[in-house]
Write a protein that holds these residues in place. Structure first.
Motif, mmCIF file in Angstrom:
data_model
loop_
_atom_site.group_PDB
_atom_site.id
_atom_site.type_symbol
_atom_site.label_atom_id
_atom_site.label_comp_id
_atom_site.label_asym_id
_atom_site.label_seq_id
_atom_site.Cartn_x
_atom_site.Cartn_y
_atom_site.Cartn_z
ATOM 1 N N LEU A 196 0.837 -1.202 0.000
ATOM 2 C CA LEU A 196 0.000 0.000 0.000
ATOM 3 C C LEU A 196 0.871 1.250 0.000
ATOM 4 O O LEU A 196 1.852 1.325 0.740
ATOM 5 C CB LEU A 196 -0.926 0.006 1.218
ATOM 6 N N ASP A 220 7.449 9.656 9.150
ATOM 7 C CA ASP A 220 8.543 10.484 8.603
ATOM 8 C C ASP A 220 8.063 11.840 8.088
ATOM 9 O O ASP A 220 8.834 12.574 7.468
ATOM 10 C CB ASP A 220 9.258 9.730 7.460
ATOM 11 N N ASN A 222 6.562 12.393 5.729
ATOM 12 C CA ASN A 222 6.814 12.262 4.290
ATOM 13 C C ASN A 222 8.125 12.915 3.818
ATOM 14 O O ASN A 222 8.223 13.417 2.701
ATOM 15 C CB ASN A 222 5.623 12.796 3.491
ATOM 16 N N HIS A 254 -2.043 12.245 -0.542
ATOM 17 C CA HIS A 254 -2.904 11.844 0.566
ATOM 18 C C HIS A 254 -2.213 10.767 1.389
ATOM 19 O O HIS A 254 -2.543 9.597 1.306
ATOM 20 C CB HIS A 254 -4.232 11.335 0.017
#
Ligand SMILES: C[S@@+](CC[C@H](N)C(=O)[O-])C[C@H]1O[C@@H](n2cnc3c(N)ncnc32)[C@H](O)[C@@H]1O
Length: 314
Positions: A196, A220, A222, A254
């Motif tokens: 995923l 993190d 991101n 997202h």
């Protein structure tokens, strides 16, 4: 037959008198010499007051220490309750533990925790909280969604060993310190794994039986772009994203938190395989399309994306 008094049951012959006994004797002696013109009761009252003067500091000190110990005990109780609440986040909302009575799904979720060294200590703590929370979601789900934690052999394990040591007693969850994702995949079973990731156009419409869904076990904010996508590509695995665009209003990618993804999978089953309802239950209302947004949320789009990686318990 001897008429001598039997020895005191608690006192051995020849023992020196205790401080209480000395005090008692002192009192009796004083009582024997009541000052002239003074009644016995007045004399007793005076002796009592004198004793109070002599011992009041000691008594107050004792009371202060007692209160301090009480405060410490209450603090300790509060700390334990908070830790318990963190671990049993869902048990507060739903007291029914479903373990053992769950409806089979044939679906397994894996948290791939091979990214340990990419997280700082705060993020490790956050990740461990997310695992605790997911474990709780697993126990309270009406459906059996197996949960495995792979590559559990570095900082995250240390955090659990040090601070969440009861995890070794958890049932129905597998902490695997021996295996990485690559150890589980063969040419034969590869098609049953899906990694995923938010970084794909491939949308997961439904979770299929006999399939394993891998979720990146990382916090993190991101920083590490496309981390899981790249890993899945290296391993030759299928990838998929949750149909988040339909239901969630956010700028940019997202990206959800690991525990949210697992909880969403649980709620998808519990809500008649309806992603909309699952998103409604798991994510804060302000993020779900069609939900009333409070006034102060307007213009908070950037903050929303960041928040999506951080479960509310953190
Ligand atoms: C905090 S994210 C990790 C972000 C990381 N920078 C990356 O590139 O994968 C945690 C994990 O949740 C899963 N995830 C997050 N958002 C998702 C989405 N919209 N659809 C499917 N999985 C998602 C992914 O498996 C991801 O690795």
């Amino acid at each position: 037959m001897s008429t001598a008094e039997p020895p005191h049951p608690k006192k051995k012959k020849g023992n020196p008198p205790t401080p209480e006994e000395i005090e008692e004797r002192r009192k009796l002696k004083q009582l024997e010499v009541i000052p002239e013109g003074m009644s016995k009761s007045e004399w007793k009252r005076q002796l009592k007051s004198q004793k109070w003067q002599e011992t009041k500091e000691q008594y107050r000190e004792f009371q202060r220490a007692k209160k301090k110990a009480q405060r410490q005990r209450s603090k300790e109780r509060k700390r334990n309750a908070e830790a318990e609440e963190e671990t049993n986040y869902h048990s507060i909302k739903k007291s029914k533990v479903m373990l053992g009575k769950q409806i089979p799904t044939g679906v397994t979720c894996i948290f791939d925790c091979e990214f340990d060294e990419l997280m700082n200590q705060k993020e490790i703590v956050s990740m461990s909280n997310q695992i605790s929370r997911s474990y709780s979601a697993m126990r309270h789900c009406e459906y059996d969604l197996k949960l495995k934690i792979t590559s559990f052999n570095k900082n995250l394990k240390k955090r659990f060993d040090d601070d969440v040591s009861q995890y070794k007693l958890w049932k129905g969850i597998e902490f695997n310190s021996q295996q990485n994702i690559s150890d589980l995949i063969t040419e034969e079973n590869k098609s049953q794994f899906v990694y995923l990731t938010a970084d794909t156009d491939e949308v997961i419409e439904e979770l299929l039986p006999n399939h394993t869904y891998i979720i990146g076990g990382i916090v993190d904010k991101n920083r590490h772009k496309q981390l899981c996508l790249k890993k899945a590509q290296e391993l030759g695995l299928k990838v998929g994203k949750l149909p988040i665009d339909k239901f969630i209003e956010m700028n940019g990618r997202h990206v959800l938190a690991t525990s949210h993804v697992y909880e969403l999978c649980c709620k998808w089953f519990e809500n008649g395989k309806d992603w909309g309802k699952a998103f409604n239950e798991v994510l804060p209302p302000r993020k779900v399309k069609g939900q009333a947004k409070p006034e102060e949320d307007k213009g908070e789009q950037e903050e929303q994306e960041e928040h999506s990686e951080t479960p509310s318990s953190e």
